[in-house]
Design a protein around this motif. Structure first.
Motif, PDB file in Angstrom:
ATOM      1  N   ILE A 163     -21.220  13.984   1.188  1.00 31.32           N
ATOM      2  CA  ILE A 163     -21.870  13.562  -0.055  1.00 31.32           C
ATOM      3  C   ILE A 163     -21.622  14.652  -1.099  1.00 31.32           C
ATOM      4  CG2 ILE A 163     -23.650  12.202   1.115  1.00 31.32           C
ATOM      5  CD1 ILE A 163     -25.641  14.446   0.537  1.00 31.32           C
ATOM      6  N   LYS A 164     -21.619  14.252  -2.368  1.00 35.35           N
ATOM      7  CA  LYS A 164     -21.277  15.192  -3.435  1.00 35.35           C
ATOM      8  C   LYS A 164     -22.425  15.311  -4.427  1.00 35.35           C
ATOM      9  CE  LYS A 164     -17.653  16.094  -6.869  1.00 35.35           C
ATOM     10  NZ  LYS A 164     -16.415  15.560  -7.495  1.00 35.35           N
ATOM     11  N   GLN A 165     -22.756  16.543  -4.785  1.00 31.54           N
ATOM     12  CA  GLN A 165     -23.816  16.806  -5.755  1.00 31.54           C
ATOM     13  C   GLN A 165     -23.531  16.059  -7.056  1.00 31.54           C
ATOM     14  OE1 GLN A 165     -24.473  20.982  -6.464  1.00 31.54           O
ATOM     15  NE2 GLN A 165     -26.036  20.649  -8.025  1.00 31.54           N
TER      16      GLN A 165
ATOM     17  N   PHE B  18     -28.445   7.560   3.923  1.00 28.03           N
ATOM     18  CA  PHE B  18     -29.125   8.649   4.619  1.00 28.03           C
ATOM     19  C   PHE B  18     -28.315   8.963   5.875  1.00 28.03           C
ATOM     20  CE2 PHE B  18     -32.464   8.899   8.111  1.00 28.03           C
ATOM     21  CZ  PHE B  18     -32.604  10.276   8.048  1.00 28.03           C
ATOM     22  N   TYR B  19     -28.190  10.251   6.246  1.00 23.38           N
ATOM     23  CA  TYR B  19     -27.291  10.662   7.324  1.00 23.38           C
ATOM     24  C   TYR B  19     -28.038  11.406   8.433  1.00 23.38           C
ATOM     25  CZ  TYR B  19     -23.650   9.663   3.875  1.00 23.38           C
ATOM     26  OH  TYR B  19     -22.847   9.050   2.950  1.00 23.38           O
TER      27      TYR B  19
ATOM     28  N   PHE C  50     -30.694  16.055   9.778  1.00 25.07           N
ATOM     29  CA  PHE C  50     -30.421  14.925   8.894  1.00 25.07           C
ATOM     30  C   PHE C  50     -30.431  15.398   7.449  1.00 25.07           C
ATOM     31  CE2 PHE C  50     -34.919  15.093  10.005  1.00 25.07           C
ATOM     32  CZ  PHE C  50     -35.536  15.133   8.762  1.00 25.07           C
ATOM     33  N   PHE C  51     -29.860  14.583   6.564  1.00 22.32           N
ATOM     34  CA  PHE C  51     -29.849  14.907   5.138  1.00 22.32           C
ATOM     35  C   PHE C  51     -29.684  13.616   4.333  1.00 22.32           C
ATOM     36  CE2 PHE C  51     -25.560  15.278   6.822  1.00 22.32           C
ATOM     37  CZ  PHE C  51     -24.769  14.589   5.913  1.00 22.32           C
ATOM     38  N   GLY C  52     -30.049  13.693   3.054  1.00 21.79           N
ATOM     39  CA  GLY C  52     -29.904  12.544   2.165  1.00 21.79           C
ATOM     40  C   GLY C  52     -31.000  11.511   2.301  1.00 21.79           C
ATOM     41  N   GLU C  53     -32.131  11.879   2.959  1.00 23.31           N
ATOM     42  CA  GLU C  53     -33.178  10.889   3.231  1.00 23.31           C
ATOM     43  C   GLU C  53     -33.852  10.355   1.970  1.00 23.31           C
ATOM     44  OE1 GLU C  53     -35.138  14.977   3.721  1.00 23.31           O
ATOM     45  OE2 GLU C  53     -33.201  14.014   4.083  1.00 23.31           O
TER      46      GLU C  53
ATOM     47  N   SER D  92     -19.776  13.884  13.642  1.00 27.68           N
ATOM     48  CA  SER D  92     -20.134  12.466  13.750  1.00 27.68           C
ATOM     49  C   SER D  92     -21.536  12.269  13.192  1.00 27.68           C
ATOM     50  CB  SER D  92     -20.102  12.004  15.213  1.00 27.68           C
ATOM     51  OG  SER D  92     -18.800  12.104  15.743  1.00 27.68           O
ATOM     52  N   CYS D  93     -21.691  11.259  12.351  1.00 29.94           N
ATOM     53  CA  CYS D  93     -22.996  10.960  11.751  1.00 29.94           C
ATOM     54  C   CYS D  93     -23.369   9.498  11.979  1.00 29.94           C
ATOM     55  CB  CYS D  93     -22.972  11.219  10.241  1.00 29.94           C
ATOM     56  SG  CYS D  93     -22.818  12.951   9.767  1.00 29.94           S
TER      57      CYS D  93
END
Length: 432
Positions: free
Chosen positions: A262-264, A271-272, A296-299, A319-320
């Motif tokens: 993902i890019k700022q 969500f990952y 995890f990130f992007g929640e 792997s996500c």
């Protein structure tokens, strides 16, 4: 078995217990006394104390094949078909629970959630093998997985074509398993397994397993997904069933070393969950954190389409499991709606029994096989009049065949979104 029921009856000499040609709905055990068995009015045999009769009634409602008449004072135990089925269901549930506990000890299934284990438990088959009997043969196509319940087995492998003797590789005992590759692929067996003494094994065949999960990878992804989703704070209000629905929406994606995930500044819509690997989190090109498997990130993208606050890149091949906001909303509605529903459900559970609070209610009344909603304050005559106006009932006695069910809306757990239309959105719900 008999002491589980209180239906004990006594009949006098000459009384008929069962009439030939009548519909059977009960099974009898004669505790004391004697009965005469008559076919077409003729005595053909006697039933003595300690014997049973009418057992076919437990299976179906076939007509009775003979008349049973007491020749002495008789005391009998009576078991109806419904009671027998209730007992059978209870025993089946107990057996499934035992199988689940057994599966939890098997390494292959240790990461599966309970609902997945319940599915497997229902298709397990118990098989018995005698001493020296071959359970699986090297070279044969694998189609089942085995778990030893009792007894022992030996694993051998033949390296020379045509050789009858094999090299012993291992000895297996209770709680151990073999043949797991059969659940994943249609490959020949790599070794033979033979019972070294009387042996019992639970088995799961590949066809049954794939009909439940599709593949082992899918089953494990769902299980891993649920366990990871449970750690996400904004999803903490979801029930186990809802988490399982969300886990089925997860899509597995792989990212190569150095690839931007993902890019700022980009608008977030997914969500990952990191299943394996490691990623770098950068804000304004400065690394602020690294995340590994289980993180995890992007929640926050599940809540809104705000721009990403950081860039995340794969430090190594990663792997996500990815969940899009659209998939979440499509299946359960928005997180705000799910959280509000959970709050109402929690409030309803904390109220004293009988206190309805200020929550909304849904009352369903079944009349002649049809459902219609009715106000909790409706009188029977008002309800019947309304049912008639809807064409659901005929005659004035229909109300006597009705059953009522009233649920507070907060006690209904949202399971899945069915669809949206002009007048709103429909959800499949379950009463909790």
């Amino acid at each position: 078995f008999l002491h589980k029921f209180d239906q004990r009856i006594q009949v006098r000499p000459g009384e008929v217990i069962i009439w030939q040609g009548s519909s059977g709905d009960a099974f009898y055990a004669l505790e004391s006394g004697q009965c005469d068995v008559l076919k077409d009015g003729r005595s053909v045999s006697k039933i003595q104390a300690g014997k049973t009769f009418g057992d076919l009634a437990l299976v179906n409602n076939a007509t009775r094949q003979a008349t049973i008449r007491a020749t002495q004072v008789c005391k009998l135990w009576l078991f109806t078909r419904n009671q027998f089925r209730d007992l059978a269901v209870k025993q089946e549930l107990e057996q499934i629970e035992e199988r689940i506990q057994f599966l939890q000890q098997i390494q292959l299934f240790s990461k599966l959630v309970r609902t997945s284990l319940e599915k497997i438990a229902e298709v397990m088959v118990l098989k018995s093998y005698n001493t020296g009997e071959r359970i699986i043969k090297q070279g044969d196509a694998g189609d089942a997985f085995y778990m030893i319940v009792s007894g022992r087995a030996v694993v051998t492998q033949t390296t020379t074509f045509g050789s009858s003797a094999g090299t012993e590789l291992a000895r297996l005992g209770p709680g151990m398993s073999f043949g797991e590759l059969a659940l994943i692929e249609d490959a020949p067996r790599k070794a033979s397994v033979t019972a070294s003494c009387a042996c019992k094994c639970w088995t799961v065949d590949r066809h049954s397993f794939k009909s439940l999960f599709g593949s082992m990878d899918e089953a494990l992804n769902e299980s891993i997904g649920v366990s990871m989703l449970q750690k996400v704070r904004i999803l903490e209000a979801l029930t186990d069933r809802q988490l399982q629905v969300v886990a089925r929406c997860l899509v597995s994606k792989k990212y190569l070393e150095g690839e931007v995930i993902i890019k700022q500044g980009d608008v977030g819509d997914s969500f990952y969950l990191i299943a394996d690997g490691e990623v770098s989190v950068q804000v304004n090109h400065i690394q602020v954190a690294t995340l590994e498997g289980g993180s995890f990130f992007g929640e926050m993208s599940l809540l809104s389409n705000e721009k990403r606050s950081a860039t995340v890149s794969a430090i190594k091949d990663t792997s996500c499991l990815v969940l899009s906001r659209n998939d979440f909303n499509e299946h359960l509605g928005t997180i705000e709606e799910v959280n509000e529903e959970a709050r109402r459900r929690k409030e309803a559970a904390s109220r004293p029994r009988g206190d309805t609070g200020s929550g909304l209610f849904m009352s369903l009344r079944r009349v002649s096989g049809s459902f219609f909603s009715a106000s909790p304050t409706s009188s029977p005559s008002q309800s019947l009049a309304r049912a008639k106006s809807m064409g659901n009932v005929k005659g004035t006695n229909a109300l006597f065949s009705t059953t009522n069910a009233m649920f507070e809306l907060s006690s209904l757990e949202r399971v899945k979104k069915i669809g949206s239309g002009t007048f709103g959105t429909g959800f499949l719900v379950q009463h909790t």
